[in-house]
Design an enzyme around this catalytic site. Structure first.
Site, PDB file in Angstrom:
ATOM      1  N   ALA A 164      -8.798  -8.337  49.348  1.00 42.22           N
ATOM      2  CA  ALA A 164      -8.570  -6.957  48.894  1.00 42.22           C
ATOM      3  C   ALA A 164      -8.526  -6.959  47.375  1.00 42.22           C
ATOM      4  O   ALA A 164      -7.847  -7.778  46.767  1.00 42.22           O
ATOM      5  CB  ALA A 164      -7.263  -6.413  49.456  1.00 42.22           C
ATOM      6  N   ARG A 165      -9.238  -6.005  46.768  1.00 45.22           N
ATOM      7  CA  ARG A 165      -9.282  -5.946  45.310  1.00 45.22           C
ATOM      8  C   ARG A 165      -8.503  -4.758  44.768  1.00 45.22           C
ATOM      9  O   ARG A 165      -8.453  -4.532  43.566  1.00 45.22           O
ATOM     10  CB  ARG A 165     -10.732  -5.925  44.834  1.00 45.22           C
ATOM     11  CG  ARG A 165     -11.525  -7.114  45.347  1.00 45.22           C
ATOM     12  CD  ARG A 165     -12.899  -7.221  44.760  1.00 45.22           C
ATOM     13  NE  ARG A 165     -12.856  -7.727  43.391  1.00 45.22           N
ATOM     14  CZ  ARG A 165     -13.935  -8.061  42.690  1.00 45.22           C
ATOM     15  NH1 ARG A 165     -15.139  -7.923  43.229  1.00 45.22           N
ATOM     16  NH2 ARG A 165     -13.823  -8.509  41.459  1.00 45.22           N
ATOM     17  N   ASP A 194      -3.351 -16.649  50.699  1.00 46.06           N
ATOM     18  CA  ASP A 194      -4.178 -17.856  50.586  1.00 46.06           C
ATOM     19  C   ASP A 194      -4.996 -17.811  49.301  1.00 46.06           C
ATOM     20  O   ASP A 194      -5.702 -16.839  49.031  1.00 46.06           O
ATOM     21  CB  ASP A 194      -5.131 -17.965  51.785  1.00 46.06           C
ATOM     22  CG  ASP A 194      -6.038 -19.185  51.684  1.00 46.06           C
ATOM     23  OD1 ASP A 194      -5.598 -20.262  52.118  1.00 46.06           O
ATOM     24  OD2 ASP A 194      -7.157 -19.059  51.153  1.00 46.06           O
ATOM     25  N   ARG A 203     -22.996 -12.500  45.880  1.00 47.08           N
ATOM     26  CA  ARG A 203     -23.429 -11.964  47.161  1.00 47.08           C
ATOM     27  C   ARG A 203     -24.875 -11.474  47.151  1.00 47.08           C
ATOM     28  O   ARG A 203     -25.471 -11.287  48.215  1.00 47.08           O
ATOM     29  CB  ARG A 203     -22.482 -10.841  47.592  1.00 47.08           C
ATOM     30  CG  ARG A 203     -21.088 -11.354  47.945  1.00 47.08           C
ATOM     31  CD  ARG A 203     -20.133 -10.227  48.250  1.00 47.08           C
ATOM     32  NE  ARG A 203     -19.860  -9.410  47.071  1.00 47.08           N
ATOM     33  CZ  ARG A 203     -19.100  -8.319  47.079  1.00 47.08           C
ATOM     34  NH1 ARG A 203     -18.560  -7.912  48.214  1.00 47.08           N
ATOM     35  NH2 ARG A 203     -18.884  -7.632  45.979  1.00 47.08           N
ATOM     36  N   GLN A 215      -9.176 -24.704  57.747  1.00 40.74           N
ATOM     37  CA  GLN A 215      -9.680 -23.398  57.302  1.00 40.74           C
ATOM     38  C   GLN A 215     -11.205 -23.460  57.255  1.00 40.74           C
ATOM     39  O   GLN A 215     -11.781 -24.270  56.530  1.00 40.74           O
ATOM     40  CB  GLN A 215      -9.120 -23.041  55.922  1.00 40.74           C
ATOM     41  CG  GLN A 215      -9.572 -21.662  55.463  1.00 40.74           C
ATOM     42  CD  GLN A 215      -8.948 -21.201  54.167  1.00 40.74           C
ATOM     43  OE1 GLN A 215      -9.589 -20.505  53.381  1.00 40.74           O
ATOM     44  NE2 GLN A 215      -7.679 -21.561  53.930  1.00 40.74           N
ATOM     45  N   GLN A 243      -7.531  -1.114  49.858  1.00 42.88           N
ATOM     46  CA  GLN A 243      -8.134  -2.107  50.742  1.00 42.88           C
ATOM     47  C   GLN A 243      -7.063  -2.964  51.407  1.00 42.88           C
ATOM     48  O   GLN A 243      -7.160  -3.303  52.588  1.00 42.88           O
ATOM     49  CB  GLN A 243      -9.104  -2.987  49.953  1.00 42.88           C
ATOM     50  CG  GLN A 243     -10.339  -2.274  49.454  1.00 42.88           C
ATOM     51  CD  GLN A 243     -11.205  -3.147  48.564  1.00 42.88           C
ATOM     52  OE1 GLN A 243     -10.828  -4.261  48.207  1.00 42.88           O
ATOM     53  NE2 GLN A 243     -12.372  -2.642  48.178  1.00 42.88           N
ATOM     54  N   TYR A 264     -10.454 -20.372  42.416  1.00 38.85           N
ATOM     55  CA  TYR A 264     -10.639 -18.920  42.393  1.00 38.85           C
ATOM     56  C   TYR A 264     -10.263 -18.369  41.014  1.00 38.85           C
ATOM     57  O   TYR A 264      -9.087 -18.176  40.697  1.00 38.85           O
ATOM     58  CB  TYR A 264      -9.786 -18.241  43.470  1.00 38.85           C
ATOM     59  CG  TYR A 264     -10.074 -18.705  44.880  1.00 38.85           C
ATOM     60  CD1 TYR A 264     -11.254 -19.373  45.214  1.00 38.85           C
ATOM     61  CD2 TYR A 264      -9.156 -18.478  45.905  1.00 38.85           C
ATOM     62  CE1 TYR A 264     -11.503 -19.793  46.509  1.00 38.85           C
ATOM     63  CE2 TYR A 264      -9.405 -18.889  47.208  1.00 38.85           C
ATOM     64  CZ  TYR A 264     -10.578 -19.551  47.497  1.00 38.85           C
ATOM     65  OH  TYR A 264     -10.820 -19.974  48.783  1.00 38.85           O
TER      66      TYR A 264
END
Length: 328
Positions: free
Chosen positions: A295-296, A52, A244, A192, A300, A57
């Protein structure tokens, strides 16, 4: 891995779906292309067939990396989910609904919600090019645009379906009334929406509606952008331009820390991580179809995929729900 049919469509998606917001870098203090592509490959290698993303992004970067990562894969075995309706490049000429200013390496970029028929068609052509494909499995409107009639947006979607450029259509961040309006023109496959242990608002009205209408729910931010991993309470430091820093401020962090500490005992006994426990709980909630997990890097990604290697008993779910209920 477990695969689930999405709503009223024929799409079979991996229950854990690769969420590609963070690899775009924008608002996430940058990205590493090699690590990002490796994370996509690792996901696919471990059964995660669904990815997705969205043009927003990384201002196209996330889609570009996904296109590069999957070009050697069997396209029929990978499901691509993307979106439209967030404009950052000024092509809307001031039209649309101003959303917010995104931080792009210290530069403030105004973001608009804009879903005119012309813009939808334009964005999809750009996404197809970046993703290096000729169709999208599930196209989604990113956010409601109050300046464009829903019927006009759906006209563009109808055209794309007729052209074979999208297999199914879903919405994102829509409420019940908005879904009902959209359904007058197009079959809505999914919605979503944000959903996590700390944010269960959709259980009140949206979930009962989507269950009755056979509309899937794609849960995003199940980890609350990493807060529920517990790393934030250890030695993990966020870069200054990481969104964040502000996002985490809306939570009672002491209560969240206590929740993670309570869940740690169960995770330890099952030889799994807190992240895996949180994700698995999310997949088991009523009405939830698939769960996005970012996940980077490959490590992960593999951890996320292995979430489906274990189950939670009724008594374990009761223990988790009791711990969640203490968080205000």
């Amino acid at each position: 891995m477990e695969y689930r049919k999405l709503g009223n469509s024929e799409l079979e998606l991996s229950t854990i779906t690769y969420g590609a917001f963070a690899i775009g870098g924008t608002m996430w203090a940058g990205t590493d292309k090699k690590d990002s592509i490796n994370s996509i490959h690792a996901s696919i290698d471990h059964g995660v067939t669904t990815i997705d993303t969205a043009p927003f992004y990384g201002f196209g970067l996330s889609e570009e990396m996904i296109g590069e990562a999957i070009k050697s894969q069997d396209r029929s075995k990978v499901q691509l989910l993307t979106k439209f309706g967030l404009v950052w490049d000024g092509s809307n000429n001031g039209k649309g609904d101003y959303f917010f200013d995104a931080d792009d390496n210290g530069k403030k970029v105004p973001i608009y919600k804009y879903s005119s028929k012309q813009n939808v068609i334009k964005e999809i052509e750009e996404s197809l090019k970046r993703l290096q494909t000729d169709y999208i499995d599930l196209l989604q409107i990113h956010w409601p645009d109050v300046t464009t009639p829903i019927s006009e947006t759906m006209e563009a979607v109808e055209t794309l379906i007729q052209q074979g450029k999208i297999r199914a259509f879903g919405v994102s961040n829509y409420n019940v009334a908005q879904i009902q309006e959209a359904q007058k023109k197009v079959q809505i496959t999914s919605n979503q929406v944000a959903y996590s242990m700390l944010n269960r608002k959709i259980e009140e009205e949206l979930i009962p509606f989507t269950l009755a209408e056979n509309i899937g729910i794609i849960a995003y931010s199940p980890m609350e952008r990493g807060l529920l991993t517990g790393k934030y309470f250890l030695d993990s430091k966020l870069k200054e331009n990481d969104h964040r820093n502000g996002y985490f401020g809306k939570f009672d962090l002491q209560q969240v820390k206590t929740l993670i500490e309570e869940l740690s005992s169960l995770a330890h006994s099952k030889h799994i991580s807190i992240s895996q426990l949180v994700l698995r709980w999310t997949t088991l909630q009523k009405g939830i179809s698939i769960v996005l997990a970012g996940a980077r890097n490959a490590e992960q990604a593999i951890s996320n995929a292995k979430t489906m290697d274990f189950d939670l008993s009724s008594s374990e779910l009761e223990f988790i729900n009791l711990a969640i209920s203490k968080v205000k």
